[in-house]
Design a protein around this motif. Structure first.
Motif, PDB file in Angstrom:
ATOM      1  N   PRO A 101       0.840  -1.200   0.000  1.00 56.16           N
ATOM      2  CA  PRO A 101       0.000   0.000   0.000  1.00 56.16           C
ATOM      3  C   PRO A 101       0.877   1.253   0.000  1.00 56.16           C
ATOM      4  O   PRO A 101       1.935   1.279   0.629  1.00 56.16           O
ATOM      5  N   GLN A 103       2.258   4.918   0.902  1.00 55.01           N
ATOM      6  CA  GLN A 103       2.436   5.565   2.202  1.00 55.01           C
ATOM      7  C   GLN A 103       2.018   7.028   2.200  1.00 55.01           C
ATOM      8  O   GLN A 103       1.792   7.604   3.254  1.00 55.01           O
ATOM      9  N   GLN A 108      -3.114   6.804   0.233  1.00 52.45           N
ATOM     10  CA  GLN A 108      -4.048   6.212   1.180  1.00 52.45           C
ATOM     11  C   GLN A 108      -5.469   6.669   0.914  1.00 52.45           C
ATOM     12  O   GLN A 108      -6.407   5.882   1.004  1.00 52.45           O
TER      13      GLN A 108
END
Length: 120
Positions: A101, A103, A108
């Motif tokens: 994922p 950062q 996000q």
């Protein structure tokens, strides 16, 4: 003729200041973005994939690329990266080295993943 010796920089790996500095950087997750003009690409997952998924190529050097997408890619998976270069389509094969994922805040918020791919 005798060459003068150059000064040597020696690292004292037992220095507590160096240890403290290295501990501060353990959680850094660098992804090489920023100085490379992004390109829209299509990712074809696996050897027989006929349908591509949209992604963005955000960094490239030698045989390594960083790709951003809204899906994950399995480590070790073979992928074909298609991109348009003017009037032609360029295809290259690679293998996913890492996928995680993103950062950054925008990663996000968008549910984005960062993939490192070794191109063949």
């Amino acid at each position: 003729m005798h060459k003068p010796s150059s000064p040597r920089n020696v690292v004292d790996w037992s220095d507590p200041r160096l240890d403290a500095l290295l501990k501060k950087t353990e959680s850094w997750s660098l992804d090489n973005r920023g100085a490379f003009p992004e390109q829209n690409v299509q990712i074809h997952v696996g050897w027989g994939a006929s349908t591509g998924k949209p992604a963005r190529l955000v960094w490239e050097r030698d045989q390594a690329v960083v790709i951003i997408s809204d899906y994950t890619l399995p480590k070790g998976e073979s992928v074909r990266v298609d991109r348009h270069l003017g009037d032609r389509l360029q295809s290259a094969w690679g293998a996913v080295v890492e996928s995680r994922p993103g950062q950054r805040d925008e990663d996000q918020a968008g549910g984005l993943y960062v993939h490192w791919v070794h191109m063949r």
